[in-house]
Design an enzyme around this catalytic site. Sequence first.
Site, mmCIF file in Angstrom:
data_model
loop_
_atom_site.group_PDB
_atom_site.id
_atom_site.type_symbol
_atom_site.label_atom_id
_atom_site.label_comp_id
_atom_site.label_asym_id
_atom_site.label_seq_id
_atom_site.Cartn_x
_atom_site.Cartn_y
_atom_site.Cartn_z
ATOM 1 N N CYS A 1 1.135 -1.126 -0.026
ATOM 2 C CA CYS A 1 0.004 0.011 0.004
ATOM 3 C C CYS A 1 0.932 1.174 -0.033
ATOM 4 C CB CYS A 1 -1.000 -0.123 1.065
ATOM 5 S SG CYS A 1 -2.175 -1.507 1.054
ATOM 6 N N SER A 2 0.420 2.180 1.061
ATOM 7 C CA SER A 2 1.429 3.660 0.819
ATOM 8 C C SER A 2 2.903 3.598 1.436
ATOM 9 C CB SER A 2 0.533 4.635 1.518
ATOM 10 O OG SER A 2 -0.648 5.015 0.831
ATOM 11 N N VAL A 3 3.380 2.452 1.910
ATOM 12 C CA VAL A 3 4.618 2.510 1.859
ATOM 13 C C VAL A 3 5.368 2.520 0.667
ATOM 14 C CG1 VAL A 3 6.609 0.821 2.477
ATOM 15 C CG2 VAL A 3 4.732 0.883 3.834
ATOM 16 N N SER A 4 4.615 2.189 -0.434
ATOM 17 C CA SER A 4 4.986 2.360 -1.959
ATOM 18 C C SER A 4 5.571 3.955 -1.980
ATOM 19 C CB SER A 4 4.105 1.976 -2.885
ATOM 20 O OG SER A 4 3.738 0.709 -2.620
ATOM 21 N N LYS A 5 4.903 4.847 -1.306
ATOM 22 C CA LYS A 5 5.099 6.245 -1.563
ATOM 23 C C LYS A 5 6.560 6.513 -1.074
ATOM 24 C CE LYS A 5 0.226 7.767 -1.148
ATOM 25 N NZ LYS A 5 -0.495 6.520 -1.267
#
Length: 396
Positions: free
Chosen positions: A114-118
């Site tokens: 999820c937003s760890v990708s950011k």
Amino acid sequence: MRPTDIMRGSPPPPEAQVTKANWRTYPAIRWGFTHARELLPTAAIRRAAQPSPLVEAQRELTGLTFTTPEGQPTTIAETLQATDADALIVMHRGVILTEWYGEGMSETTPHMLCSVSKSICGTLGGVLSARGLIDPSDKVTNYLPELAGTAYDGCTVRHLLDMQVGIRFEEDYDDPNGDVARYRHSSGWDVAPPGVPSGDQRGFLTTLRPSGKPHGKLFHYVSPNTDVCGWVYERACGAPYAKILSDYLWRPMGAAEDASITLDSMGAGRFAGGISATARDLARFGEMIRCRGLVQGRQIVPGAWIDDIHDAGDRQAWVDGDLAFVFPKGNYRSNWYTVDARRRDLAAVGIHGQWIYVDVASDTVIVKLATQGQAMDIAQDHRWLAGFRAITAHLA
């Protein structure tokens, strides 16, 4: 039905099958988050030929006790079970002390971030900037002229990285007819309702409009900002994001396993939330951040970029923004959260329970992966943060 009963059988019974219609709902989410490559189109983010070694000195830390924000005594082990956790790695001074996996997980299992990708995207930006491939102060439309007249007209790459774009978009994960629902249709994550065209992600990005507020003044969390940022990287480098990430970050840091990123119908990646990777490779990534971009003596990410993440977050923009209640003492820079500006601890956080916690003060990196049924559960995040602090206090 338990998550571990999902997708059992040849074929599984209908109630145990995972599809694009249910893959992020309980109990299908456990299988969905560890089998994204079987559900959605993906591109591979290639691993290193020689992984960076991981040193282990196992210690039992799951029995540590701490007090929840509500004042209840608990342990790390109890919290793992109570929060649908899938993996936990505690690394201290580069050594793995605790490595725990839930049922169906292992050290080679890829898990949706999820937003760890950011935070991965924000870190990659430091490498590309140092190589002269992008300039964070450049206008986005210098790279993507097709975004003239949209919410991104006039904003800079730095505004994307710091979530300071004046854009009309509400990050509401529970509204079936809201901005996020339309965004997920365009990204290929959800099936659009009958009569509603799914479109494609970049077509969707061109429809986003300004809020009327100036860029660079207010923290406003909007996932599509990171998709625009990854699009900038692709235009600047003349290569797909998966290859850029592999060539400049994933392979150089010594990842042991291929990661992957989901793609839409036109092959555009979901840079904001679509990466899957193993817990061990996330520990390598977090340790690189703790060490100011160094891996085995090699500078992978510029140390000055890591320092900037720690020190240059706009405190007032954060206080005036829409997530200050999550980390009241924090800020945000280059897609990383500072949890407490005085402590300078960093966090990469994703919905459904994904965390990388980097605490330089105690030389600790913690990776926690989960498949929580609720997308955004601040009570569970704060419980885990209390647990992380108990671990770092014990190690310090």
